[in-house]
Design a protein around this motif. Sequence first.
Motif, short mmCIF file in Angstrom:
data_model
loop_
_atom_site.label_atom_id
_atom_site.label_comp_id
_atom_site.label_asym_id
_atom_site.label_seq_id
_atom_site.Cartn_x
_atom_site.Cartn_y
_atom_site.Cartn_z
N MET A 181 7.33 66.19 0.63
CA MET A 181 7.71 64.95 1.28
C MET A 181 6.66 63.90 0.94
N ASP A 182 7.10 62.69 0.75
CA ASP A 182 6.15 61.61 0.51
C ASP A 182 5.95 60.82 1.80
N HIS A 183 5.01 59.88 1.77
CA HIS A 183 4.68 59.12 2.98
C HIS A 183 5.85 58.28 3.47
N SER A 184 6.61 57.70 2.57
CA SER A 184 7.74 56.86 2.96
C SER A 184 8.80 57.68 3.71
N VAL A 202 -1.39 52.05 11.87
CA VAL A 202 -2.21 52.52 10.76
C VAL A 202 -3.65 52.50 11.25
N GLN A 203 -4.29 53.66 11.25
CA GLN A 203 -5.66 53.78 11.73
C GLN A 203 -6.31 54.98 11.07
N TRP A 204 -7.55 55.24 11.41
CA TRP A 204 -8.28 56.40 10.92
C TRP A 204 -8.26 56.49 9.40
N GLY A 205 -8.74 55.48 8.75
CA GLY A 205 -8.84 55.52 7.29
C GLY A 205 -7.51 55.37 6.60
N ASN A 206 -6.68 54.47 7.08
CA ASN A 206 -5.39 54.15 6.47
C ASN A 206 -4.35 55.26 6.65
N SER A 207 -4.42 55.99 7.74
CA SER A 207 -3.43 57.03 8.04
C SER A 207 -2.27 56.42 8.83
N ASP A 208 -1.06 56.96 8.58
CA ASP A 208 0.12 56.58 9.36
C ASP A 208 0.13 57.46 10.60
N VAL A 209 -0.11 56.85 11.76
CA VAL A 209 -0.22 57.58 13.01
C VAL A 209 1.01 57.27 13.86
N TRP A 210 1.74 58.32 14.24
CA TRP A 210 2.95 58.19 15.05
C TRP A 210 2.67 58.66 16.46
N LYS A 211 3.08 57.84 17.42
CA LYS A 211 2.82 58.12 18.83
C LYS A 211 4.09 57.97 19.66
N VAL A 212 4.07 58.61 20.82
CA VAL A 212 5.07 58.39 21.84
C VAL A 212 4.32 58.29 23.15
N GLY A 213 4.57 57.23 23.89
CA GLY A 213 3.85 57.01 25.15
C GLY A 213 2.36 56.86 24.94
N GLY A 214 1.95 56.39 23.77
CA GLY A 214 0.54 56.21 23.47
C GLY A 214 -0.17 57.48 23.03
N LYS A 215 0.55 58.57 22.92
CA LYS A 215 -0.04 59.86 22.53
C LYS A 215 0.43 60.24 21.13
N VAL A 216 -0.48 60.68 20.30
CA VAL A 216 -0.19 61.03 18.91
C VAL A 216 0.69 62.28 18.83
N PHE A 217 1.74 62.22 17.97
CA PHE A 217 2.52 63.43 17.69
C PHE A 217 2.55 63.78 16.21
N ILE A 224 0.73 62.64 12.06
CA ILE A 224 -0.13 61.80 11.24
C ILE A 224 0.18 62.07 9.78
N GLY A 225 0.37 61.02 9.03
CA GLY A 225 0.53 61.13 7.58
C GLY A 225 -0.69 60.53 6.92
N THR A 226 -1.32 61.30 6.06
CA THR A 226 -2.54 60.84 5.40
C THR A 226 -2.57 61.39 3.99
N SER A 227 -3.67 61.23 3.33
CA SER A 227 -3.86 61.82 2.01
C SER A 227 -5.00 62.83 2.08
N SER A 228 -4.83 63.93 1.38
CA SER A 228 -5.87 64.96 1.34
C SER A 228 -7.01 64.48 0.44
N LYS A 229 -8.07 65.26 0.38
CA LYS A 229 -9.21 64.91 -0.46
C LYS A 229 -8.81 64.79 -1.93
N SER A 230 -7.76 65.52 -2.31
CA SER A 230 -7.30 65.46 -3.70
C SER A 230 -6.33 64.29 -3.94
N GLY A 231 -6.02 63.54 -2.87
CA GLY A 231 -5.13 62.40 -3.00
C GLY A 231 -3.66 62.70 -2.75
N GLN A 232 -3.36 63.96 -2.47
CA GLN A 232 -1.97 64.36 -2.20
C GLN A 232 -1.61 64.08 -0.74
#
Length: 123
Positions: free
Chosen positions: A1-4, A20-35, A37-45
């Motif tokens: 799966m890709d980020h989009s 978007v927070q924590w080093g350009n991560s896509d953070v998804w929340k409900v009621g203000g609570k994280v459920f 996170i989409g990010t990139s690994s150290k290898s860029g994947q």
Amino acid sequence: MDHSTFNQYCSAFTAATHVVQWGNSDVWKVGGKVFAIGTSSKSGQPAFTFKTSPMNYAFLCDLEGYAPAPYFANRGMKWIQQTHTTGELDEDLKYYVAQSYQLVCQGLSKVKQAELGVDENSL
């Protein structure tokens, strides 16, 4: 799966919000609570993180393509990061993100659940 695709999937959940927070991560929340996170690994994947039940956490920790989530798991939280994202595990990721959403919603107060339209009957 890709980020989009990940972001499109997460956006379909009732009352889900995106930041978007924590080093350009896509953070998804409900009621203000994280459920999720989409990010990139150290290898860029792409790498996707979600909350799990204790049983799923124990199962996924030993499964190829998954690892305890950085920062979350070493604080005792039951969060997993899917690191194998070439498509074979896309349906599994959807399942686990949906489970994460439900776990987070269940942790909200009944008042907050009703306010967001995510009460037990809708989960």
